[in-house]
Structures are given as C-alpha cells and as structure tokens.
Design an enzyme around this catalytic site. Structure first.
Site, PDB file in Angstrom:
ATOM      1  N   SER A 202      -3.644  -0.787   4.084  1.00 39.42           N
ATOM      2  CA  SER A 202      -2.708  -0.250   3.092  1.00 39.42           C
ATOM      3  C   SER A 202      -1.328  -0.895   3.160  1.00 39.42           C
ATOM      4  O   SER A 202      -0.646  -1.008   2.133  1.00 39.42           O
ATOM      5  CB  SER A 202      -2.588   1.269   3.239  1.00 39.42           C
ATOM      6  OG  SER A 202      -2.239   1.627   4.557  1.00 39.42           O
ATOM      7  N   HIS A 255       3.366   1.567   4.835  1.00 40.14           N
ATOM      8  CA  HIS A 255       3.438   1.431   3.376  1.00 40.14           C
ATOM      9  C   HIS A 255       4.809   0.928   2.938  1.00 40.14           C
ATOM     10  O   HIS A 255       4.918   0.004   2.126  1.00 40.14           O
ATOM     11  CB  HIS A 255       3.147   2.775   2.709  1.00 40.14           C
ATOM     12  CG  HIS A 255       1.762   3.263   2.922  1.00 40.14           C
ATOM     13  ND1 HIS A 255       1.316   4.495   2.487  1.00 40.14           N
ATOM     14  CD2 HIS A 255       0.695   2.685   3.541  1.00 40.14           C
ATOM     15  CE1 HIS A 255       0.050   4.644   2.809  1.00 40.14           C
ATOM     16  NE2 HIS A 255      -0.349   3.574   3.458  1.00 40.14           N
TER      17      HIS A 255
END
EC number: 3.4.21.105
Length: 278
Positions: A202, A255
């Site tokens: 991610s 992230h």
C-alpha cells in the site's frame, strides 16, 4: 493534435468519441498496440475533454454514452472489435514488472498461508535491528507481504491499474525506481511507529496514486492519469485510517510517506512540462 488517452476497449472508446461529438468536440480514434488512441484536434478544448473523460472513466457504462452512439449512428459501425478474455485484458494493461510483482506477492501470500506469517516475515520483514540493516532486500521485500485476502486483492488491483499504465507509457525503469524508492521510504516511515511488524504494497500504491495523478495534471501528454474523483476517494480513505472508522489495522504512516514520495517524484519529473505551459 493532442493525444487524450489510450483505451483497450474499442467500443468504450467509440462511445466516448460519440458522446463528445454531441458536445461539438471532434475526437479521432487511431489504432494502438494496447488498444486505440483518442486524439483531439482542437487543443483549446483539452480541459473540457479531460473533465468529461474523468466522468466517463468513473462510469463508462452509463446509458448516456450508449445513447450518444445511437444519436451518432455508430452503434453498428464496421470497426474491428475484438473480444478479450480476462487474462488477456490483465496482460494487455500491464508490463513485465507489473505482472512479476503481482505473481511474487501472490506466491509469498500462499507461502505465508502454508508456513505461517512469522516464518516468512523472519526473512522478508523490515529490519528488526541494526544487525539486519545490511540485508538490503528487507528494505523493499516488506512490500510483498500481505496478511489477508482483502489486503492483497485491494493492493494488487491498484498496483495493476496504476503500475500497469505507468510501465506501459513511461517504461519499466521508471516504475522500478518509483517502486524501490517508495518501498524504502514508506517502510522507514512506518517503522518509526510500529517497528518491523508491518507489510504490504500500500505504501507503493499510494506513491503510484500521487505520481500518476500529479503527472496527469501537470503533463497530460505523457498519457497517464488518475481521475480526480478516485484521487479524492484515496485521500479520504487515508484520512479515515487515522480515525479507525473501519476497525482495520492500517499502516497510516506508510500511506502518507508513499503519497508524499509519489507527489515529489511527479513534481520533479514534470517540472519542464509545467514550465513550458507557463
């Protein structure tokens, strides 16, 4: 003329061209190795076309596009439509690095199901201490670890969608550099908060989101883009992770770090394009 986008599905491309014709915008379809290219004759209409394209990509099967084809009389055109299997579509929209990373992530996920998470993490996780710093593969390999089916499906879907178009349009080396740099920095950022107990693609995916979106905004001629609606959703998802709304264990620092890296790399790579526009 300006190339607007490359679309693998000829029917969808024709529907968009017909729809824009109802708005008095002339677009041209040209064959391409990955499908068809859509070109715009009048550069002054580019911003309007890009706006409509964003809406089209969010909902390409909306009845208004089919209605436009009926209005234009192109429903039964003689264009050589070709049917693709899901596997052909998957391969046609991705380069060798994109597909290799997908296969690697799936193989590691299966191995983790068989041997257990810790057995695999002991070899691939972010360095636990200074004695592992020289095991340089760990700085990247943590990105290939996934801990649930939803986790790996979500990441690989975005990786294929974003990484595929980046590799196809900008080259394998560009995607490789972004992947390595974002994996290192997103891993480092997450390790400051959770130690070495994390994994997943991610951080790299958010770097791709930032890179593809900003490149599309600043240098649309490069042929990659992420609709603003999807970018807004991704940012909202990132923010939601900090409030634990969904009750999921989310690597928020990875992230954010990945997104920042992607934006910075895109800003640097498009500095000349932006300067030319100014």
């Amino acid at each position: 003329m300006t190339r607007v986008i490359v679309i693998s599905n000829l029917r969808l491309a024709q529907a968009f061209v017909d729809y824009m014709a109802t708005h008095h915008v002339a677009l041209e379809i040209r064959p391409d190795a990955q499908g068809v290219e859509i070109w715009l004759a009048d550069d002054e209409q580019l911003s309007a076309v890009q706006h409509e394209l964003e809406q089209f990509l969010l909902d390409p099967l909306n009845p208004r596009y089919q209605a436009a084809s009926w209005q234009a009389g192109n429903v039964n055109s003689n264009l050589p439509y070709q049917r693709f299997s899901y596997l052909q579509t998957l391969r046609s929209q991705a380069g060798p690095l994109t597909l290799s990373v997908m296969v690697l992530c799936i193989a590691i996920y299966i191995l983790m199901l068989i041997t257990g998470d810790m057995a695999v993490m002991s070899w691939l996780a972010w360095p636990y201490n200074s004695s592992q710093y020289l095991q340089i593969w760990r700085w990247v390999s943590h990105a290939f670890l996934h801990f649930s089916l939803l986790h790996i499906l979500f990441n690989l879907m975005w990786w294929w969608y974003l990484g595929g178009q980046m590799e196809k349009r900008l080259g394998t080396s560009k995607l490789l550099v972004l992947t390595i740099v974002s994996a290192v920095f997103s891993g480092w950022g997450q390790s400051l908060f959770s130690g070495a107990n994390f994994g997943g693609l991610s951080g790299v995916v958010y770097a791709l989101m930032g890179y593809v979106w900003l490149t599309g905004e600043r240098a649309p001629e490069r042929g990659i883009s992420l609709p603003r609606g999807l970018m807004a959703f991704s940012v909202l998802w990132l923010i939601a992770g900090y409030f634990d709304i969904l009750g999921l264990s989310i690597a928020n620092a990875a992230h954010v770090s990945g997104l920042i890296i992607g934006l910075l790399m895109a800003f640097w790579d498009t500095r000349n394009s932006a300067r030319t526009v100014q």
